[in-house]
Scaffold this motif. Structure first.
Motif, PDB file in Angstrom:
ATOM      1  N   LEU A   1       0.813  -1.220   0.000  1.00  0.00           N
ATOM      2  CA  LEU A   1       0.000   0.000   0.000  1.00  0.00           C
ATOM      3  C   LEU A   1       0.849   1.273   0.000  1.00  0.00           C
ATOM      4  O   LEU A   1       0.439   2.289  -0.543  1.00  0.00           O
ATOM      5  CB  LEU A   1      -0.949  -0.004   1.191  1.00  0.00           C
ATOM      6  CG  LEU A   1      -2.092  -1.002   1.100  1.00  0.00           C
ATOM      7  CD1 LEU A   1      -2.818  -1.108   2.431  1.00  0.00           C
ATOM      8  CD2 LEU A   1      -3.039  -0.629  -0.017  1.00  0.00           C
TER       9      LEU A   1
ATOM     10  N   LYS B   1     -17.039  -5.634   1.963  1.00  0.00           N
ATOM     11  CA  LYS B   1     -15.855  -4.864   2.346  1.00  0.00           C
ATOM     12  C   LYS B   1     -14.576  -5.623   2.000  1.00  0.00           C
ATOM     13  O   LYS B   1     -13.600  -5.027   1.549  1.00  0.00           O
ATOM     14  CB  LYS B   1     -15.873  -4.536   3.841  1.00  0.00           C
ATOM     15  CG  LYS B   1     -16.822  -3.432   4.198  1.00  0.00           C
ATOM     16  CD  LYS B   1     -16.716  -3.069   5.666  1.00  0.00           C
ATOM     17  CE  LYS B   1     -17.694  -1.980   6.016  1.00  0.00           C
ATOM     18  NZ  LYS B   1     -17.646  -1.641   7.434  1.00  0.00           N
TER      19      LYS B   1
ATOM     20  N   GLN C   1     -14.171  -7.842  -0.426  1.00  0.00           N
ATOM     21  CA  GLN C   1     -13.992  -7.803  -1.870  1.00  0.00           C
ATOM     22  C   GLN C   1     -13.535  -6.421  -2.336  1.00  0.00           C
ATOM     23  O   GLN C   1     -12.670  -6.306  -3.195  1.00  0.00           O
ATOM     24  CB  GLN C   1     -15.293  -8.200  -2.572  1.00  0.00           C
ATOM     25  CG  GLN C   1     -15.053  -9.235  -3.600  1.00  0.00           C
ATOM     26  CD  GLN C   1     -16.327  -9.801  -4.204  1.00  0.00           C
ATOM     27  OE1 GLN C   1     -17.442  -9.553  -3.763  1.00  0.00           O
ATOM     28  NE2 GLN C   1     -16.134 -10.583  -5.226  1.00  0.00           N
ATOM     29  N   THR C   2     -14.106  -5.383  -1.751  1.00  0.00           N
ATOM     30  CA  THR C   2     -13.700  -4.020  -2.089  1.00  0.00           C
ATOM     31  C   THR C   2     -12.230  -3.793  -1.743  1.00  0.00           C
ATOM     32  O   THR C   2     -11.474  -3.207  -2.531  1.00  0.00           O
ATOM     33  CB  THR C   2     -14.588  -2.993  -1.360  1.00  0.00           C
ATOM     34  OG1 THR C   2     -15.943  -3.189  -1.779  1.00  0.00           O
ATOM     35  CG2 THR C   2     -14.157  -1.569  -1.654  1.00  0.00           C
ATOM     36  N   ALA C   3     -11.810  -4.277  -0.592  1.00  0.00           N
ATOM     37  CA  ALA C   3     -10.408  -4.121  -0.179  1.00  0.00           C
ATOM     38  C   ALA C   3      -9.469  -4.838  -1.148  1.00  0.00           C
ATOM     39  O   ALA C   3      -8.436  -4.286  -1.552  1.00  0.00           O
ATOM     40  CB  ALA C   3     -10.213  -4.650   1.239  1.00  0.00           C
TER      41      ALA C   3
ATOM     42  N   TRP D   1      -9.959  -5.731  -4.358  1.00  0.00           N
ATOM     43  CA  TRP D   1      -9.898  -5.096  -5.672  1.00  0.00           C
ATOM     44  C   TRP D   1      -9.277  -3.703  -5.599  1.00  0.00           C
ATOM     45  O   TRP D   1      -8.622  -3.273  -6.558  1.00  0.00           O
ATOM     46  CB  TRP D   1     -11.272  -5.063  -6.332  1.00  0.00           C
ATOM     47  CG  TRP D   1     -11.652  -6.423  -6.811  1.00  0.00           C
ATOM     48  CD1 TRP D   1     -12.643  -7.213  -6.350  1.00  0.00           C
ATOM     49  CD2 TRP D   1     -10.978  -7.185  -7.817  1.00  0.00           C
ATOM     50  NE1 TRP D   1     -12.654  -8.423  -7.008  1.00  0.00           N
ATOM     51  CE2 TRP D   1     -11.641  -8.433  -7.917  1.00  0.00           C
ATOM     52  CE3 TRP D   1      -9.884  -6.947  -8.647  1.00  0.00           C
ATOM     53  CZ2 TRP D   1     -11.243  -9.426  -8.817  1.00  0.00           C
ATOM     54  CZ3 TRP D   1      -9.489  -7.938  -9.539  1.00  0.00           C
ATOM     55  CH2 TRP D   1     -10.165  -9.157  -9.622  1.00  0.00           C
ATOM     56  N   SER D   2      -9.431  -3.010  -4.484  1.00  0.00           N
ATOM     57  CA  SER D   2      -8.788  -1.699  -4.335  1.00  0.00           C
ATOM     58  C   SER D   2      -7.272  -1.835  -4.411  1.00  0.00           C
ATOM     59  O   SER D   2      -6.602  -1.048  -5.075  1.00  0.00           O
ATOM     60  CB  SER D   2      -9.183  -1.046  -3.010  1.00  0.00           C
ATOM     61  OG  SER D   2     -10.548  -0.739  -3.005  1.00  0.00           O
ATOM     62  N   ILE D   3      -6.739  -2.835  -3.739  1.00  0.00           N
ATOM     63  CA  ILE D   3      -5.288  -3.037  -3.764  1.00  0.00           C
ATOM     64  C   ILE D   3      -4.842  -3.529  -5.132  1.00  0.00           C
ATOM     65  O   ILE D   3      -3.848  -3.046  -5.681  1.00  0.00           O
ATOM     66  CB  ILE D   3      -4.842  -4.001  -2.651  1.00  0.00           C
ATOM     67  CG1 ILE D   3      -5.035  -3.335  -1.290  1.00  0.00           C
ATOM     68  CG2 ILE D   3      -3.379  -4.417  -2.845  1.00  0.00           C
ATOM     69  CD1 ILE D   3      -4.702  -4.207  -0.111  1.00  0.00           C
TER      70      ILE D   3
ATOM     71  N   ARG E   1      -5.959  -2.862  -7.899  1.00  0.00           N
ATOM     72  CA  ARG E   1      -6.061  -1.793  -8.899  1.00  0.00           C
ATOM     73  C   ARG E   1      -5.089  -0.638  -8.639  1.00  0.00           C
ATOM     74  O   ARG E   1      -5.070   0.327  -9.402  1.00  0.00           O
ATOM     75  CB  ARG E   1      -7.489  -1.268  -8.948  1.00  0.00           C
ATOM     76  CG  ARG E   1      -8.438  -2.268  -9.578  1.00  0.00           C
ATOM     77  CD  ARG E   1      -9.818  -1.681  -9.780  1.00  0.00           C
ATOM     78  NE  ARG E   1     -10.684  -2.657 -10.430  1.00  0.00           N
ATOM     79  CZ  ARG E   1     -11.814  -3.108  -9.925  1.00  0.00           C
ATOM     80  NH1 ARG E   1     -12.247  -2.669  -8.764  1.00  0.00           N
ATOM     81  NH2 ARG E   1     -12.540  -3.977 -10.579  1.00  0.00           N
ATOM     82  N   GLU E   2      -4.315  -0.723  -7.579  1.00  0.00           N
ATOM     83  CA  GLU E   2      -3.329   0.326  -7.299  1.00  0.00           C
ATOM     84  C   GLU E   2      -2.308   0.381  -8.434  1.00  0.00           C
ATOM     85  O   GLU E   2      -1.964  -0.659  -9.008  1.00  0.00           O
ATOM     86  CB  GLU E   2      -2.623   0.061  -5.969  1.00  0.00           C
ATOM     87  CG  GLU E   2      -3.491   0.292  -4.746  1.00  0.00           C
ATOM     88  CD  GLU E   2      -3.838   1.753  -4.529  1.00  0.00           C
ATOM     89  OE1 GLU E   2      -3.089   2.635  -4.981  1.00  0.00           O
ATOM     90  OE2 GLU E   2      -4.876   2.015  -3.899  1.00  0.00           O
TER      91      GLU E   2
END
Length: 153
Positions: A28, A61, A63-65, A67-69, A71-72
């Motif tokens: 991150l 939450k 799944q969102t976490a 895919w958020s990572i 897509r970084e």
């Protein structure tokens, strides 16, 4: 760059291993730049959601976490959404080329795609520690553990 075994991601997202959480925090912050294939992404999603469901976690939450990572900008993904949607883990694991590599390296077929990804990108692999020397000799892929990855990055 580095290939992180799906277990690193799974333990981090579920919070079951602080070293894995620390390694993903380095992702991150941009200090660790992982390569993620559709195979790894599918393993992570399937296992995190399965275990998260057992523990009554908020699956949206999780799944969102994930895919958020993934897509970084500092995470190298080797797939498109269509590649991911078409991913069938058992089909990948049973491909003749992966089975042949698994036999040659004395590893499980499920680990062969990770070795190929690390080889393709010429990056270390955080997995298969028991085969570290053999893999290094045969195909010149560095295999490191979580503590080594944390000390490098």
């Amino acid at each position: 760059m580095i290939v992180l075994d799906s277990c690193i991601w799974i333990h981090a997202f579920l919070g079951t291993d602080e070293r894995c959480v620390s390694l993903i925090k380095k992702v991150l912050s941009g200090d660790v730049k992982p390569v993620v294939s559709p195979y790894i992404a599918m393993e992570v999603i399937n296992n995190v959601l399965k275990e998260g469901n057992k523990k009554k976690y908020d699956l949206d939450k999780l799944q969102t976490a994930i895919w958020s990572i993934f897509r970084e900008p500092f995470v190298k993904t080797t797939f498109t959404p269509l590649d991911f949607e078409m991913m069938v883990l058992e089909e990948v694991r049973s491909r003749p080329e992966y089975c042949a590599l698994a036999t040659a390296l004395s590893i499980e077929p499920k680990d062969a795609p990770l070795v190929v990804l690390a080889y393709q990108y010429a990056v270390p692999l955080r997995s298969l520690l028991s085969m570290k020397e053999k893999i290094g000799q045969l195909i010149k892929v560095d295999v490191i553990d979580v503590d080594e990855a944390l000390s490098i990055y």
